[in-house]
Design an enzyme around this catalytic site. Structure first.
Site, mmCIF file in Angstrom:
data_model
loop_
_atom_site.group_PDB
_atom_site.id
_atom_site.type_symbol
_atom_site.label_atom_id
_atom_site.label_comp_id
_atom_site.label_asym_id
_atom_site.label_seq_id
_atom_site.Cartn_x
_atom_site.Cartn_y
_atom_site.Cartn_z
ATOM 1 N NE ARG A 1 -2.693 -1.366 3.410
ATOM 2 C CZ ARG A 1 -3.040 -2.560 3.905
ATOM 3 N NH1 ARG A 1 -3.862 -3.347 3.242
ATOM 4 N NH2 ARG A 1 -2.579 -2.957 5.066
ATOM 5 C CG PHE B 1 -10.870 -7.665 -5.784
ATOM 6 C CD1 PHE B 1 -11.957 -8.533 -5.789
ATOM 7 C CD2 PHE B 1 -10.097 -7.557 -6.940
ATOM 8 C CE1 PHE B 1 -12.272 -9.277 -6.924
ATOM 9 C CE2 PHE B 1 -10.407 -8.289 -8.080
ATOM 10 C CZ PHE B 1 -11.488 -9.158 -8.083
ATOM 11 C CG ASP C 1 -15.005 -5.149 -1.692
ATOM 12 O OD1 ASP C 1 -13.776 -5.332 -1.515
ATOM 13 O OD2 ASP C 1 -15.864 -5.988 -1.350
ATOM 14 C CB SER C 2 -18.825 -7.840 -4.407
ATOM 15 O OG SER C 2 -17.970 -8.629 -3.613
ATOM 16 C CG ASP D 1 -5.271 -7.484 -2.610
ATOM 17 O OD1 ASP D 1 -4.804 -8.632 -2.748
ATOM 18 O OD2 ASP D 1 -5.367 -6.920 -1.498
ATOM 19 C CB CYS E 1 -3.780 -13.822 -1.079
ATOM 20 S SG CYS E 1 -5.562 -13.829 -1.233
#
Ligand code: SAH
Length: 396
Positions: A211, A227, A249-250, A300, A340
């Site tokens: 970040r 995301f 984002d969802s 991400d 990830c």
């Protein structure tokens, strides 16, 4: 202490100090052991290999606490291991004074099944194995002693506990909820952390350094943060001078928190932030149709492949979003792309991103390889610990 005796030839991974013993390696158990009990592990020829936590319900049948067959696994053991993990962080200049910090990174800190994250003077623990679960009190005592923190909250509600035959456990183990909501400062921005309802222990500490890097790259750019969760990357981009930051984002609650986080930082230009609650796959297709382009895109996504068995389907999803990302970049633009998934290794991830660039018709080069922050060490004997990998790629 019960004895766990391995099948012939199955001592090899223990010689390499790999902390897991799979069910298929185990010959027999002599004596009685309940889930989480410490057992003595012996090779087929009865050579002692160390001491491990027994997990009769799990395919990972035992996890080594120690490869020293004389070392007692007791309260003092946990105190020592925890103190060492905390001291390691204190000795690293880039971690000094961080308000949000991973204190214990499970296997890589010699404590399989134990995660501990510090947010201010609160520690959040996540215990994911039968052995870790059994030593809860010792772990809490060790954390309090090593950190001087005021309170410890348990967030043991990860799905993997089911594989160990354990149900969810959450709540205060020491102290009680603080009077004001928890917040940390990271790279100069303030972020609230919802330890009870957020993902993992409340926040993705592993991306802290990435970040910060995004902040350094953002000046004058149109940034798209896919995301975004609670907007960690977005706030760094704004702090770094981005012209605009669109966060997707969802999850509605994640976006509510993201907006609230921006409000915690009155020094940031809120008018440059745009928010979108949507499925990233769909949103990126819509931008493409609308001809909307960006200078810097962060991807991400959540873990598409929890294990190697899911790698193929995950690869398709990773390729998909990366193709879409590449197509939305202006000439010279940057893609910061992550995986990830433990089941997708760095080599495989790089190949996916390379294939995506090809399919998108973009010529691109890797500027940096990215990984988890310094408080997420990876034991050399436990390569599985290296789950987060990323690439910073520039297109022509
Ligand atoms: N980058 C974040 C962490 C991302 S976690 C940080 O630095 O804090 C992954 C996020 O993806 C979660 O917030 C989850 O809600 C979101 N998500 C999962 N599937 C999604 C989808 N298909 N479209 C949009 N967001 C999704």
């Amino acid at each position: 202490m019960a004895q766990l005796i391995l099948l012939p030839g199955k001592e090899r991974s223990a010689f390499k100090r790999h902390p897991w013993l799979f069910a298929g390696s185990v010959g027999r158990l002599e004596g009685r052991a309940r889930p989480g009990d410490t057992v003595e592990v012996l090779a087929d020829n009865l050579r002692p290999l160390g001491r491990a936590a027994y997990s009769p319900k799990s395919q990972i049948r035992a996890r080594f606490w120690t490869f020293d067959s004389e070392e007692a696994v007791d309260d003092a053991f946990f105190k020592r291991r925890i103190a060492a993990a905390v001291a390691l962080r204190q000795a690293m200049p880039e971690l000094h004074g961080q308000q949000g910090l991973r204190l214990i990174h499970a296997e890589s800190d010699g404590l399989p099944g134990v995660i501990a994250d510090q947010y201010g003077d609160t520690v959040v623990v996540q215990l994911t194995s039968a052995g870790a679960d059994k030593w809860r009190q010792a772990i809490v005592a060790g954390l309090l002693k090593a950190t001087g923190c005021a309170r410890v909250y348990e967030r043991s509600d990860s799905d993997v506990r089911g594989l160990e035959g354990l149900g969810p456990m959450t709540g205060w183990l020491h102290g009680e909820a603080p009077a004001t909501p928890l917040a940390i400062e990271e790279n100069g921005v303030r972020l609230a952390v919802d330890i009870a309802g957020g993902h993992k222990t409340g926040f993705y500490l592993d991306q802290r350094e990435n970040r910060a890097l995004l902040g350094q790259l953002s000046a004058g750019k149109a940034v798209l943060n896919c995301f975004c969760y609670t907007a960690g990357f977005s706030l760094q981009a704004l702090a770094g001078g981005a012209l605009s930051v669109l966060s997707i984002d969802s999850s509605g609650p994640a976006l509510v928190q993201g907006r609230a986080n921006l409000a915690l930082n009155p020094q940031l230009p809120a008018a440059r932030a745009e928010w979108l609650e949507a499925d990233v796959f769909q949103a990126l297709r819509d931008f493409r149709k609308a001809g909307r382009l960006f200078d810097l895109i962060v991807l991400d996504p959540p873990k598409f492949a929890p294990s190697a068995a899911h790698a193929e389907r995950a690869a398709k999803a990773y390729k998909d979003i990366n193709i879409l990302g590449f197509r939305l970049l202006r000439p010279g633009g940057l893609l910061m792309s992550y995986s990830c998934s433990g089941g997708v290794g760095l080599e495989m991830f790089q190949k996916i991103v390379a294939d995506a660039a090809l399919d998108a018709g973009r010529n691109a080069r890797i500027l940096r390889r990215l990984s988890g922050a310094a408080d997420h060490p990876v034991a050399l004997s436990f390569p599985e610990g290296e789950y987060l990998k990323g690439l910073l790629v520039q297109v022509d």
